[in-house]
Design a protein around this motif. Structure first.
Motif, PDB file in Angstrom:
ATOM      1  N   THR A 345     -11.032   8.558   7.290  1.00  0.00           N
ATOM      2  CA  THR A 345      -9.998   8.853   8.294  1.00  0.00           C
ATOM      3  C   THR A 345      -8.606   8.615   7.721  1.00  0.00           C
ATOM      4  O   THR A 345      -7.660   9.356   8.021  1.00  0.00           O
ATOM      5  N   VAL A 346      -8.463   7.599   6.882  1.00  0.00           N
ATOM      6  CA  VAL A 346      -7.175   7.341   6.242  1.00  0.00           C
ATOM      7  C   VAL A 346      -6.856   8.432   5.220  1.00  0.00           C
ATOM      8  O   VAL A 346      -5.720   8.921   5.145  1.00  0.00           O
ATOM      9  N   ILE A 347      -7.858   8.836   4.463  1.00  0.00           N
ATOM     10  CA  ILE A 347      -7.651   9.897   3.476  1.00  0.00           C
ATOM     11  C   ILE A 347      -7.229  11.184   4.168  1.00  0.00           C
ATOM     12  O   ILE A 347      -6.322  11.904   3.709  1.00  0.00           O
ATOM     13  N   ASP A 348      -7.863  11.493   5.305  1.00  0.00           N
ATOM     14  CA  ASP A 348      -7.508  12.697   6.050  1.00  0.00           C
ATOM     15  C   ASP A 348      -6.061  12.637   6.525  1.00  0.00           C
ATOM     16  O   ASP A 348      -5.368  13.669   6.571  1.00  0.00           O
ATOM     17  N   GLN A 349      -5.608  11.460   6.867  1.00  0.00           N
ATOM     18  CA  GLN A 349      -4.247  11.309   7.365  1.00  0.00           C
ATOM     19  C   GLN A 349      -3.212  11.359   6.231  1.00  0.00           C
ATOM     20  O   GLN A 349      -2.161  11.997   6.368  1.00  0.00           O
ATOM     21  N   LEU A 350      -3.521  10.699   5.109  1.00  0.00           N
ATOM     22  CA  LEU A 350      -2.548  10.585   4.026  1.00  0.00           C
ATOM     23  C   LEU A 350      -2.610  11.726   3.020  1.00  0.00           C
ATOM     24  O   LEU A 350      -1.632  11.992   2.324  1.00  0.00           O
ATOM     25  N   LEU A 402     -10.946   0.929  -0.276  1.00  0.00           N
ATOM     26  CA  LEU A 402     -10.047   2.070  -0.121  1.00  0.00           C
ATOM     27  C   LEU A 402      -8.844   1.802  -1.014  1.00  0.00           C
ATOM     28  O   LEU A 402      -8.206   0.745  -0.913  1.00  0.00           O
ATOM     29  N   HIS A 403      -8.555   2.751  -1.905  1.00  0.00           N
ATOM     30  CA  HIS A 403      -7.410   2.633  -2.802  1.00  0.00           C
ATOM     31  C   HIS A 403      -6.325   3.588  -2.305  1.00  0.00           C
ATOM     32  O   HIS A 403      -6.587   4.789  -2.115  1.00  0.00           O
ATOM     33  N   VAL A 404      -5.118   3.064  -2.121  1.00  0.00           N
ATOM     34  CA  VAL A 404      -4.049   3.821  -1.470  1.00  0.00           C
ATOM     35  C   VAL A 404      -2.768   3.719  -2.279  1.00  0.00           C
ATOM     36  O   VAL A 404      -2.435   2.643  -2.808  1.00  0.00           O
ATOM     37  N   ASP A 410       1.144   0.414   3.965  1.00  0.00           N
ATOM     38  CA  ASP A 410       1.357  -0.111   5.317  1.00  0.00           C
ATOM     39  C   ASP A 410       0.796   0.838   6.370  1.00  0.00           C
ATOM     40  O   ASP A 410       0.186   0.391   7.365  1.00  0.00           O
ATOM     41  N   THR A 411       0.989   2.132   6.148  1.00  0.00           N
ATOM     42  CA  THR A 411       0.449   3.120   7.076  1.00  0.00           C
ATOM     43  C   THR A 411      -1.073   3.044   7.122  1.00  0.00           C
ATOM     44  O   THR A 411      -1.683   3.103   8.205  1.00  0.00           O
ATOM     45  N   ALA A 412      -1.695   2.887   5.963  1.00  0.00           N
ATOM     46  CA  ALA A 412      -3.151   2.812   5.890  1.00  0.00           C
ATOM     47  C   ALA A 412      -3.672   1.576   6.618  1.00  0.00           C
ATOM     48  O   ALA A 412      -4.647   1.643   7.377  1.00  0.00           O
TER      49      ALA A 412
END
Length: 420
Positions: A345-350, A402-404, A410-412
């Motif tokens: 879900t984070v990957i889809d957003q970022l 999860l690597h960001v 912060d968003t993640a």
């Protein structure tokens, strides 16, 4: 001046590795060391980008390959002292296979395989069998069927003990890389008593095995493997860098195969001189043996330098991050009920160039038909409660991360907190 009949290489793991040139197997391996395809391994780092976490980890596939040969020779020498003999010619083929087992590794070792789909085992076979390579010509100069026999051993088709020495849970490959990686990283997690472990080796039921006196040494070896995976190979910085390499190469391939149009048509994915082999691999074209010789860490790093100043923002950011050690930050998802879904879900957003999900299990021993045999036909897990506990770990020691990109961390975190 009399011709020297011994050549010596000093190695940080095995100390003196001597080649008796009067011995056919030693002479063969020493001549193979001079081949272009083997020398290319000097330009392939054993642990890829692990030096970003462990600055000393700049050792090469070449030094490891030399160490695998030295280890395999020690094992065969030990077995021969117990009157075990391989069929005629198999000693030379086995030691040549030990040296050449990683011949086909691409840049940054396993990372490049995930993007290119080119597996090093297949390339190794091609380079050995291709009559245009130095390695092939050297092998046939000793014996015309030697290339085929070496490949057969690497594919576990041949004498079972020789195959065990080359590829098993007690093979010369693992025995060397654990000690070598431990030494070069300075991690101190991968120490074990190689000398005593080899001293305890024997042949039982036509398989490489250990005597009862070697059970403790085997336990230490498997513990070392467990800890090296946990603390070095699965280190969050190492995995972050490996993931960024994967994202960068995939982005470059996407831009090559589907060039942007319109205002961004000038995106720079051109490759610097000497990097044509990288382009061919990313496009999915087949490399000839000679072209593969130009595919190494140096050629890919030169691409990262060119892409850092290119017109594609994502590729430039990933390339700069790898060159300047600005790596993705890591979020531990171990407490999540559905870590992969949460990460996705984070990957889809970022966006897929700004984050990636990573998971792996630490399985240091697999009992069963391919397990380590103890003299008397017992599996090592049945002879050792400690090894049995390692074998039973399963997914209990799996990590979820999860690597960001640091700009989006912060968003993640906020997104993950809201989704709980």
């Amino acid at each position: 001046m009399a011709k020297r009949h011994e050549k010596v290489i000093r190695d940080p793991v095995h100390d003196v590795i001597a080649f008796q040139l009067a011995d056919e197997a030693d002479r063969l391996v020493f001549e193979l060391l001079q081949c272009r395809e083997v020398q290319r391994l000097r330009r392939i780092r054993q642990l890829g980008f692990a030096s970003l976490a462990y600055p000393g980890a700049d050792h090469s596939r070449y030094s490891h390959s030399l160490g695998v040969f030295a280890t395999a020779r020690q094992i065969l020498d030990r077995l021969e002292r117990d009157a075990f003999q391989l069929p005629p010619g198999d000693r030379s083929a086995t030691l040549a296979a030990a040296l050449l087992h990683d011949l086909g590794h691409g840049p940054f070792s396993h990372v490049f395989e995930r993007v290119s789909g080119i597996h090093h085992e297949g390339v190794t076979r091609r380079l050995i069998l291709d009559d245009t390579t130095d390695v092939h010509r050297t092998l046939i100069r000793f014996e015309t069927t030697l290339p085929e026999r070496v490949v057969a051993l690497l594919e576990c088709r041949g004498h079972q003990v020789a195959c065990d020495v080359l590829s098993s849970q007690l093979d010369a490959d693992r025995l060397d890389y654990l000690l070598r990686d431990n030494l070069m990283t300075g991690s101190r997690y991968g120490r074990y008593d190689l000398g005593w472990l080899i001293q305890a080796m024997t042949v039982a039921e036509d398989r490489l095995a250990i005597r009862r006196k070697g059970v403790s040494a085997a336990e230490a070896y498997l513990q070392a493997r467990y800890h090296m995976y946990r603390h070095v190979y699965f280190h969050k910085v190492v995995r972050s860098a490996e993931g960024m390499v994967t994202l960068a190469l995939r982005r470059a391939r996407q831009l090559m195969l589907d060039p942007p149009r319109g205002d961004v048509a000038g995106v720079n994915v051109a490759l610097p001189p000497g990097s044509g082999s990288v382009a061919k691999v990313l496009r999915g074209d087949r490399l000839e043996a000679g072209e593969f010789g130009d595919l190494d860490d140096v050629s890919v790093l030169s691409c990262f330098k060119a892409w850092r100043d290119g017109g594609d923002a994502a590729l430039a950011r990933l390339s700069a991050g790898l060159l300047d050690r600005r790596l993705f930050k890591t979020i531990d998802l171990a407490d999540s009920d559905a870590p992969e879904a949460a990460g996705q879900t984070v990957i889809d957003q970022l966006g897929e160039t700004n984050a990636f999900y990573d998971s792996a299990a630490n399985r240091s021993y697999e009992p069963g038909p391919a397990g380590i045999r103890v003299e008397g036909g017992v599996d090592l897990a049945d002879a050792s409660p400690l090894v049995r506990s390692l074998a039973n770990l399963g997914d209990e020691d799996r990590f979820h991360r999860l690597h960001v990109d640091a700009e989006h961390i912060d968003t993640a975190v906020d997104h993950l907190n809201r989704s709980k």
